[in-house]
Write an enzyme that holds these catalytic residues in place. Structure first.
Site, PDB file in Angstrom:
ATOM      1  N   GLU A  72      84.210  49.762  66.425  1.00  0.00           N
ATOM      2  CA  GLU A  72      84.266  48.399  66.907  1.00  0.00           C
ATOM      3  C   GLU A  72      83.814  47.389  65.860  1.00  0.00           C
ATOM      4  O   GLU A  72      84.334  46.290  65.786  1.00  0.00           O
ATOM      5  CB  GLU A  72      83.404  48.270  68.162  1.00  0.00           C
ATOM      6  CG  GLU A  72      83.881  47.145  69.039  1.00  0.00           C
ATOM      7  CD  GLU A  72      83.180  47.162  70.380  1.00  0.00           C
ATOM      8  OE1 GLU A  72      83.688  46.549  71.303  1.00  0.00           O
ATOM      9  OE2 GLU A  72      82.109  47.784  70.497  1.00  0.00           O
ATOM     10  N   ASP A  73      82.821  47.775  65.067  1.00  0.00           N
ATOM     11  CA  ASP A  73      82.178  46.779  64.207  1.00  0.00           C
ATOM     12  C   ASP A  73      82.451  46.927  62.712  1.00  0.00           C
ATOM     13  O   ASP A  73      81.903  46.171  61.916  1.00  0.00           O
ATOM     14  CB  ASP A  73      80.646  46.809  64.425  1.00  0.00           C
ATOM     15  CG  ASP A  73      80.271  46.439  65.846  1.00  0.00           C
ATOM     16  OD1 ASP A  73      81.087  45.749  66.492  1.00  0.00           O
ATOM     17  OD2 ASP A  73      79.186  46.831  66.310  1.00  0.00           O
TER      18      ASP A  73
END
Ligand code: MN
Length: 497
Positions: free
Chosen positions: A82-83
């Site tokens: 996600e990051d």
């Protein structure tokens, strides 16, 4: 400085797992750390710390709970897709499919945002489904949430509220139902000051004095009973004074009960004596000795060994009047019961047995979920405290491979087939439920394993299925398929003219 800290934390993690897991697994944990460290390079948490401190703390928690190495590896990687610029595919390439699936499960849950009652039910349902797919995802999520709560003061007030409330209303009840007492207590106590700051302040101010008074009393009692046990040739493995200060929020909830009305002196189990003894027989012997010494307070003897609490909790509880007229609670249990009370389902979790295929343990877990659902339906009080009614009209069934499919109550094999894939629906000619051929009108039950029998030459669904379909999604898929056939036939006819 930060670099130094990270090095120390990694060393601590390795120290926690070394000897417990194989050298290969420990090496994989190191590799997962390096992978995540590289991926998150340069990222800073709002707390000002390098990002990697977060997955590292998450992994540490799971390691301390003694959980499976797959969870520790996945937890180190849990925020990578996600990051960072690295993807789930990269994780799969480096760490295999099982780890990638776990990370994917956590990422899916990560997109949930709790916004009041409307979204509450939906979030709870997603947690429930994630749990039924692979409970390891929930363990990792708990550890992730615990660390996020520890750095919550760095976030803006709106976010603090949302996360703390979600913790109290969704995470903690689930931890409780999984009888993970340690996790439940920690989640609640970390969220408590954000939701009820004034009451939190009040409680932490009045507590220490009352607590010290009671602690002195209990030390005296501890000496008396220890002496008696010796006379009776019972050697408890452990006698300890248990303070409720460890579980502030549960104490707070108790204080709010009308009959207690915020009066701390009315909480008799503010601190209790916990006795851990070798066998179940010893539990009852010890209870007898205590009742011989002190008169029990009527109505306070609870035999949770003969009748465990709904979450599986086992212990003997009794509250007695001491010689000075004080009131003291005793909790008596074996080491095994103690581990179950603290770690819950995690105490038994050894995922090594599963080769990714559906196995007896997963079936047992699914069965427990089904039992849970039933209990939720039957227990009004439970519904009031936790509004689980969203599950009342859902069932959870399995594909032959063990994938969990979530359908409304009353769903038929037709709904199942179309839910998996329209083509499976269109070519369906029959169904087996738990290896038995069934009528396509049969209503499915939670825990059923469904196999759809197809005829690959079949072109279109039977229009009668519109009657068998429970969901509007299924009906619209059937109509789409029927319309396609009609259009195709019309074109053919026109072609012949
Ligand atoms: Mn995270």
């Amino acid at each position: 400085m930060a670099e130094e800290q990270i090095k120390n934390n990694l060393a601590l993690l390795i120290e926690t797992i070394e000897g417990k897991y194989s050298a290969d697994d420990v090496e994989l944990v190191r590799l997962a750390f390096d992978f995540a460290d590289q991926a998150h390079r340069g990222q800073i948490r709002i707390s000002g710390e390098p990002y990697i401190t977060h997955p590292l703390a998450t992994a540490q928690k799971l390691a301390e709970l003694g959980l499976d190495p797959t969870m520790i590896i996945a937890s180190l990687l849990h925020d990578v897709p996600e990051d960072t610029s690295l993807t789930l595919k990269d994780i799969e390439k480096n760490f295999g499919e099982e780890i990638a699936k776990l990370v994917q499960g956590i990422t899916k849950l990560g997109t949930l945002k709790y916004r009041g009652m409307d979204r509450y039910a939906e979030n709870l349902r997603k947690m429930f489904i994630a749990m039924s797919e692979d409970i390891r995802v929930i363990f990792i999520k708990f550890a992730d949430r615990l660390h996020n709560l520890k750095t919550l003061q760095c976030l803006p007030p709106g976010k603090q509220q949302r996360i703390a409330l979600e913790t109290l209303e969704i995470y903690a009840p689930i931890a409780d139902r999984l009888s993970m007492g340690i996790i439940k207590g920690e989640l609640e106590d970390l969220a408590f000051p954000f939701i009820y700051p004034e009451d939190y302040k009040w409680l932490t101010e009045i507590l220490p004095q009352e607590y010290r008074t009671k602690e002195k009393l209990l030390e005296k009692i501890q000496n008396v009973v220890t002496e008696k046990f010796k006379e009776n040739n019972i050697t408890p493995e452990n006698i300890s004074i248990q303070g409720r200060t460890k579980h502030l929020y549960s104490l707070y909830k108790k204080l709010l009960r009308p009959q207690i009305n915020r009066d701390l002196s009315k909480i008799y189990d503010l601190i209790a004596l916990r006795l851990i003894v070798p066998t179940i027989a010893d539990c009852y012997s010890v209870l007898g000795i205590i009742h011989n010494l002190y008169r029990p307070v009527p109505g306070t003897i609870n035999d949770y060994i003969a009748q465990p609490k709904p979450n599986g909790y086992r212990s003997l509880h009794t509250t007695v009047f001491t010689a000075d007229g004080e009131i003291v609670e005793f909790q008596i249990r074996t080491q095994e019961m103690h581990a179950e009370a603290e770690f819950g389902v995690a105490a038994h979790w050894n995922y090594k047995e599963s080769g990714g295929q559906i196995n007896s343990r997963q079936l047992k877990w699914l069965d427990e979920l089904v039992q849970w659902q039933k209990q939720i339906k039957d227990n009004d009080q439970f519904i009031q405290t936790v509004k689980f009614d969203v599950f009342q009209n859902r069932i959870f069934v399995l594909t032959p491979k063990g994938d969990v499919i979530d359908l409304p109550e009353g769903a038929t094999p037709i709904d199942f087939a179309y839910h998996v894939h329209s083509n499976l629906g269109n070519k369906c000619v029959g169904a087996k439920v738990n290896d038995q051929l069934v009528n396509l009108a049969q209503q499915l039950k939670s825990g059923d394993i469904i196999e759809i029998i197809i005829d690959k030459n079949r072109k279109s669904p039977n229009p009668d299925w519109l009657e068998l379909a429970k969901t509007s999604v299924t009906r619209s898929k059937i109509r789409t398929a029927l319309n396609k056939i009609k259009t195709a036939e019309r074109t053919k006819l026109e072609g012949k003219k």
